[in-house]
Design a protein around this motif. Sequence first.
Motif, PDB file in Angstrom:
ATOM      1  N   ARG A 153       1.150  -0.976   0.267  1.00 50.56           N
ATOM      2  CA  ARG A 153      -0.276  -0.327  -0.304  1.00 50.56           C
ATOM      3  C   ARG A 153       1.209   1.628  -0.289  1.00 50.56           C
ATOM      4  O   ARG A 153       0.451   2.167  -0.826  1.00 50.56           O
ATOM      5  CB  ARG A 153      -0.842  -0.092   1.354  1.00 50.56           C
ATOM      6  N   ARG A 154       2.220   0.824   0.915  1.00 50.99           N
ATOM      7  CA  ARG A 154       2.697   2.074   0.718  1.00 50.99           C
ATOM      8  C   ARG A 154       3.626   2.636  -1.145  1.00 50.99           C
ATOM      9  O   ARG A 154       3.582   3.730  -0.996  1.00 50.99           O
ATOM     10  CB  ARG A 154       4.060   2.255   1.836  1.00 50.99           C
ATOM     11  N   LYS A 155       3.777   1.270  -1.167  1.00 57.10           N
ATOM     12  CA  LYS A 155       4.209   1.735  -2.568  1.00 57.10           C
ATOM     13  C   LYS A 155       3.480   1.852  -3.347  1.00 57.10           C
ATOM     14  O   LYS A 155       4.155   2.900  -4.252  1.00 57.10           O
ATOM     15  CB  LYS A 155       4.593   0.435  -3.136  1.00 57.10           C
ATOM     16  N   LEU A 164      10.724   1.487   1.998  1.00 59.95           N
ATOM     17  CA  LEU A 164       8.555   0.975   1.943  1.00 59.95           C
ATOM     18  C   LEU A 164       8.537  -0.137   3.207  1.00 59.95           C
ATOM     19  O   LEU A 164       7.072   0.042   3.820  1.00 59.95           O
ATOM     20  CB  LEU A 164       8.507   0.626   0.589  1.00 59.95           C
ATOM     21  N   ASN A 177       5.117   5.848   7.249  1.00 59.47           N
ATOM     22  CA  ASN A 177       3.760   5.779   7.130  1.00 59.47           C
ATOM     23  C   ASN A 177       3.046   5.841   5.852  1.00 59.47           C
ATOM     24  O   ASN A 177       3.901   7.227   5.235  1.00 59.47           O
ATOM     25  CB  ASN A 177       3.216   6.381   8.395  1.00 59.47           C
ATOM     26  N   GLU A 178       1.973   5.511   5.630  1.00 59.26           N
ATOM     27  CA  GLU A 178       1.307   5.233   3.890  1.00 59.26           C
ATOM     28  C   GLU A 178       1.806   7.653   3.460  1.00 59.26           C
ATOM     29  O   GLU A 178       2.024   7.577   2.702  1.00 59.26           O
ATOM     30  CB  GLU A 178      -0.015   4.581   3.810  1.00 59.26           C
ATOM     31  N   TYR A 216       4.760   8.455   2.058  1.00 53.29           N
ATOM     32  CA  TYR A 216       5.331   8.011   0.752  1.00 53.29           C
ATOM     33  C   TYR A 216       4.397   9.046   0.025  1.00 53.29           C
ATOM     34  O   TYR A 216       4.955   9.278  -0.619  1.00 53.29           O
ATOM     35  CB  TYR A 216       4.785   6.805   0.879  1.00 53.29           C
TER      36      TYR A 216
END
Length: 549
Positions: A426-428, A509, A513-514, A517
């Motif tokens: 999800r971060r990517k 990654l 946190n998301e 990013y």
Amino acid sequence: MAKGKRDSEQAKLSMLSPFELKDELIKAAGGGAVERAANLAMLNAGRGNPNFLATIPRHGFWQLGLFAMREAERSFAYMPEGVGGFPKREGLAERFELFVREHKDVPGVAFLAGCVSYVRDQLGLSGTDFLYEMCEGILASNYPVPDRMLKISEVIVGQYLRREMIGKHPFVGEFDIFAVEGGTAAMTYIFNTMRENHLITAGDTIALGMPIFTPYIEIPSLNDYQLNVVNLNADVSKGWQYTNKELDKLRDPKVKAFFLVNPSNPPSVKISDESLEYIADIIKERPDLILLTDDVYGTFADDFVSLFALAPRNTILVYSYSKYFGATGWRLGTIATHRDNVLDKLLSDLPKATKAELHKRYESITTDPDNLKFIDRLVADSRTVALNHTAGLSTPQQVQMVLFSLFALMDTPDAYKNALKRVIRRRKQALYEEIGISFKDDDPDQVDYYTILDVEFLGERAYGRKFVDWLLANTEPTELLFRLASEARVVLLPGMGFGTPHPSGRVSLANLNESDYRKIGRAVRKLIEEYVERYNEATGSKLDKSKVI
């Protein structure tokens, strides 16, 4: 600053290891050289240290410590000065069951009870012996015995490595494990013992699977080793896989050993099944070739199989618990070798004079130094031989390693593993969406612990070769990273320091946190658009700076 002086400074910085350059980038971002990611104004995606960790086996560790203290205090209880003793085997399992009943609702206690049950019922080991080893180990009241690794601990860690590194792949025979102070200690010990035992000598040639964790690049050139290096370069256009042409470099008999990180660092791609099979076929032609595979990121991959599974006789397996369990500060690593391995054969085939020299080196620790296994030479050399009797990873560290292993072994649906995969992927996606890179998640070999922002590859794909040529001619590779640091307070590591073929930035990654990013993605996008504008002004072109890459 004048352009000539600025270029000179950039050239000096480009010579630094990426981990040293990181400190300069942090300074440029307004932080101290040793500042951690807690500085929320600075987004340090250069650190591989994850911001997640496994809680259940840690709870188990602390509760095991409390139980072990109760056991220690049963001895010398008549002394009021705080003196305890070793745990007693007799009745240990029964007292543990009482402890579990008394503390059944305390986090970690049910996990410990499950560990004892798993060891007894699934591994067929004595629950009492396991508890005694764990209690004595966590109390750190004795030297590590055996010094290579505690007996039951080695069995349990071996089961974990079988599950995560070998999986369903056929595997014949057993392997030995040396518990070490993280993957970095494993690298240090292996290079040193290979040199001390003349398996590699100054002027020899080794191969490196590039890109790779920077120390594998830097160590061979040190005065200690003076090795020649052949690079096997993964192809970015083929998803960071090795072509057969590159792997064929291993057929050269001058190449004594091949070192690789799988999944790779920093592209974070596991070697394809086809390439693993191809390497295994090369080994049939080159049965003397030594392989080292550093598989620290394997537990983040789907259906991972290590090279150790396909070519066990030739392969040294290095694995660290640091990333998967969020345990970099624990310094937990392993070295594994098959009990029938090429290293021991090469030692037995050394010239007579060399064997006599090594006989003298190890004669103080064994009555049969000529037949001392490579992995046991690692143990001895880790303490300069003379201190072999005090070698070994500290026992509390081994206990935590065992609890991590049991946590994974008992997690039959892979709930923890799947949760981590969801987090980093999800971060990517968040990062790529904000940069404007079309996101694809259909490559089964992608692991996504890191991602590489390759300036040349992505720039050419979006804006054409002329733009890339202009950009490379008008900027230093580190300039883009320093601008991100100074203008957006975003820290990335230079990919070229890991052996990537093009200027790039390594984005971890795992450690932010998301939402962070997304901020990094917007900062990178802004920088790209600015360079497109500069290119348009310099060349009279009309590239669309808002184009999706």
